[in-house]
Scaffold this motif. Structure first.
Motif, mmCIF file in Angstrom:
data_model
loop_
_atom_site.group_PDB
_atom_site.id
_atom_site.type_symbol
_atom_site.label_atom_id
_atom_site.label_comp_id
_atom_site.label_asym_id
_atom_site.label_seq_id
_atom_site.Cartn_x
_atom_site.Cartn_y
_atom_site.Cartn_z
ATOM 1 N N HIS A 15 -5.910 0.858 9.028
ATOM 2 C CA HIS A 15 -5.843 -0.593 9.278
ATOM 3 C C HIS A 15 -6.645 -1.422 8.285
ATOM 4 O O HIS A 15 -7.086 -2.510 8.623
ATOM 5 C CB HIS A 15 -6.289 -0.933 10.706
ATOM 6 C CG HIS A 15 -5.490 -0.259 11.744
ATOM 7 N ND1 HIS A 15 -4.168 -0.536 11.976
ATOM 8 C CD2 HIS A 15 -5.824 0.708 12.631
ATOM 9 C CE1 HIS A 15 -3.721 0.222 12.950
ATOM 10 N NE2 HIS A 15 -4.697 0.991 13.370
ATOM 11 N N ARG A 16 -6.899 -0.900 7.111
ATOM 12 C CA ARG A 16 -7.636 -1.689 6.123
ATOM 13 C C ARG A 16 -6.993 -1.492 4.752
ATOM 14 O O ARG A 16 -7.009 -0.406 4.184
ATOM 15 C CB ARG A 16 -9.110 -1.300 6.077
ATOM 16 C CG ARG A 16 -9.359 0.155 5.799
ATOM 17 C CD ARG A 16 -10.860 0.471 5.810
ATOM 18 N NE ARG A 16 -11.042 1.879 6.071
ATOM 19 C CZ ARG A 16 -11.050 2.821 5.136
ATOM 20 N NH1 ARG A 16 -10.910 2.503 3.891
ATOM 21 N NH2 ARG A 16 -11.232 4.078 5.463
ATOM 22 N N PRO A 17 -6.388 -2.527 4.261
ATOM 23 C CA PRO A 17 -5.812 -2.407 2.916
ATOM 24 C C PRO A 17 -6.921 -2.348 1.867
ATOM 25 O O PRO A 17 -7.894 -3.084 1.934
ATOM 26 C CB PRO A 17 -4.962 -3.663 2.772
ATOM 27 C CG PRO A 17 -5.469 -4.611 3.791
ATOM 28 C CD PRO A 17 -6.126 -3.799 4.879
ATOM 29 N N ASP A 18 -6.780 -1.446 0.939
ATOM 30 C CA ASP A 18 -7.746 -1.331 -0.153
ATOM 31 C C ASP A 18 -6.974 -1.048 -1.441
ATOM 32 O O ASP A 18 -5.748 -1.163 -1.481
ATOM 33 C CB ASP A 18 -8.780 -0.245 0.151
ATOM 34 C CG ASP A 18 -8.163 1.116 0.428
ATOM 35 O OD1 ASP A 18 -6.926 1.226 0.373
ATOM 36 O OD2 ASP A 18 -8.916 2.060 0.696
ATOM 37 N N MET A 19 -7.657 -0.660 -2.480
ATOM 38 C CA MET A 19 -7.006 -0.409 -3.767
ATOM 39 C C MET A 19 -6.057 0.785 -3.704
ATOM 40 O O MET A 19 -5.130 0.894 -4.509
ATOM 41 C CB MET A 19 -8.051 -0.197 -4.865
ATOM 42 C CG MET A 19 -8.687 -1.491 -5.351
ATOM 43 S SD MET A 19 -7.485 -2.731 -5.874
ATOM 44 C CE MET A 19 -6.886 -2.021 -7.382
ATOM 45 N N VAL A 43 -3.801 1.287 -1.523
ATOM 46 C CA VAL A 43 -2.485 0.729 -1.220
ATOM 47 C C VAL A 43 -1.836 0.202 -2.500
ATOM 48 O O VAL A 43 -0.639 0.405 -2.735
ATOM 49 C CB VAL A 43 -2.608 -0.389 -0.155
ATOM 50 C CG1 VAL A 43 -1.294 -1.107 0.033
ATOM 51 C CG2 VAL A 43 -3.108 0.168 1.160
ATOM 52 N N VAL A 44 -2.620 -0.441 -3.333
ATOM 53 C CA VAL A 44 -2.094 -0.962 -4.593
ATOM 54 C C VAL A 44 -1.674 0.180 -5.510
ATOM 55 O O VAL A 44 -0.613 0.128 -6.148
ATOM 56 C CB VAL A 44 -3.150 -1.867 -5.282
ATOM 57 C CG1 VAL A 44 -2.671 -2.319 -6.654
ATOM 58 C CG2 VAL A 44 -3.482 -3.056 -4.407
ATOM 59 N N TYR A 45 -2.479 1.246 -5.566
ATOM 60 C CA TYR A 45 -2.153 2.381 -6.423
ATOM 61 C C TYR A 45 -0.858 3.063 -5.954
ATOM 62 O O TYR A 45 0.005 3.401 -6.777
ATOM 63 C CB TYR A 45 -3.290 3.402 -6.444
ATOM 64 C CG TYR A 45 -4.554 2.904 -7.094
ATOM 65 C CD1 TYR A 45 -4.528 2.013 -8.156
ATOM 66 C CD2 TYR A 45 -5.794 3.327 -6.639
ATOM 67 C CE1 TYR A 45 -5.692 1.561 -8.748
ATOM 68 C CE2 TYR A 45 -6.966 2.883 -7.220
ATOM 69 C CZ TYR A 45 -6.909 2.001 -8.276
ATOM 70 O OH TYR A 45 -8.055 1.557 -8.858
ATOM 71 N N ILE A 46 -0.741 3.272 -4.665
ATOM 72 C CA ILE A 46 0.457 3.927 -4.143
ATOM 73 C C ILE A 46 1.679 3.041 -4.365
ATOM 74 O O ILE A 46 2.747 3.509 -4.763
ATOM 75 C CB ILE A 46 0.284 4.282 -2.653
ATOM 76 C CG1 ILE A 46 -0.797 5.348 -2.488
ATOM 77 C CG2 ILE A 46 1.601 4.784 -2.059
ATOM 78 C CD1 ILE A 46 -1.181 5.624 -1.048
ATOM 79 N N SER A 47 1.528 1.732 -4.141
ATOM 80 C CA SER A 47 2.644 0.807 -4.371
ATOM 81 C C SER A 47 3.039 0.794 -5.846
ATOM 82 O O SER A 47 4.234 0.755 -6.182
ATOM 83 C CB SER A 47 2.259 -0.602 -3.928
ATOM 84 O OG SER A 47 1.960 -0.624 -2.557
ATOM 85 N N GLY A 48 2.058 0.838 -6.727
ATOM 86 C CA GLY A 48 2.349 0.907 -8.162
ATOM 87 C C GLY A 48 3.067 2.189 -8.534
ATOM 88 O O GLY A 48 3.991 2.179 -9.358
#
Length: 162
Positions: free
Chosen positions: A109-113, A115-120
């Motif tokens: 339940h806490r977005p962190d970097m 999430v950005v890495y996986i999305s990238g």
């Protein structure tokens, strides 16, 4: 005269060795495909039964079943065409990363970097699919022979089986 006999014998021995080698390679090929298909089906069944036993199904579980479905489709397409579309491996990777992303966000339940890495990474894989599809339509694979097992299918032909 003796040289012709030796050359004819060499050609015959070569033909026999090539036929025997092809038989052994194709036998191993079929056995390995059946084993991979059976293991994939078994793993999917075990995962499904675990979901039924648990009594609830999460999005993670559904995405896991999609991964098994894609692996099974890869085995089926490889069995039919003797060609492995690279796109299927990328689809499995995208599904696995999506499963990881959903699991990470839903459990922590806490977005962190991360999430950005996986999305990238998912974005890069999606771009890779575009590149592979463009390249396969622009530069199709050459066919070799007319036999059913030796003929190579282009990625766009395998695409029609998606």
């Amino acid at each position: 005269m003796m040289l012709r006999w030796a050359e004819a014998t060499r050609v015959k021995v070569h033909a026999i060795a090539e036929s025997l080698g092809n038989l052994l390679v194709e036998t191993f090929h079929y056995l390995a495909l059946f084993a991979i298909g059976a293991v994939t089906a078994w793993a999917g069944l075990v995962a499904f039964l675990g979901m039924v036993e648990k009594g609830s199904i999460s999005v993670d579980d559904i995405l896991l079943l999609f991964i098994y479905l894609e692996l099974g489709a890869m085995v089926g397409i490889y069995f039919k065409t003797n060609h492995m579309p690279v796109r299927f491996l990328i689809y499995v990777a995208i599904t696995a990363l999506t499963r990881l992303l959903i699991s990470d966000v839903s459990h922590h339940h806490r977005p962190d970097m991360g999430v950005v890495y996986i999305s990238g990474a998912i974005l890069l894989l999606a771009i890779a699919i575009l590149v592979v599809r463009f390249a396969s339509s622009r530069f199709p694979a050459a066919t070799a022979g007319s036999g059913s097992r030796t003929q190579r299918s282009t990625d766009s032909e395998a695409e029609s089986m998606d």
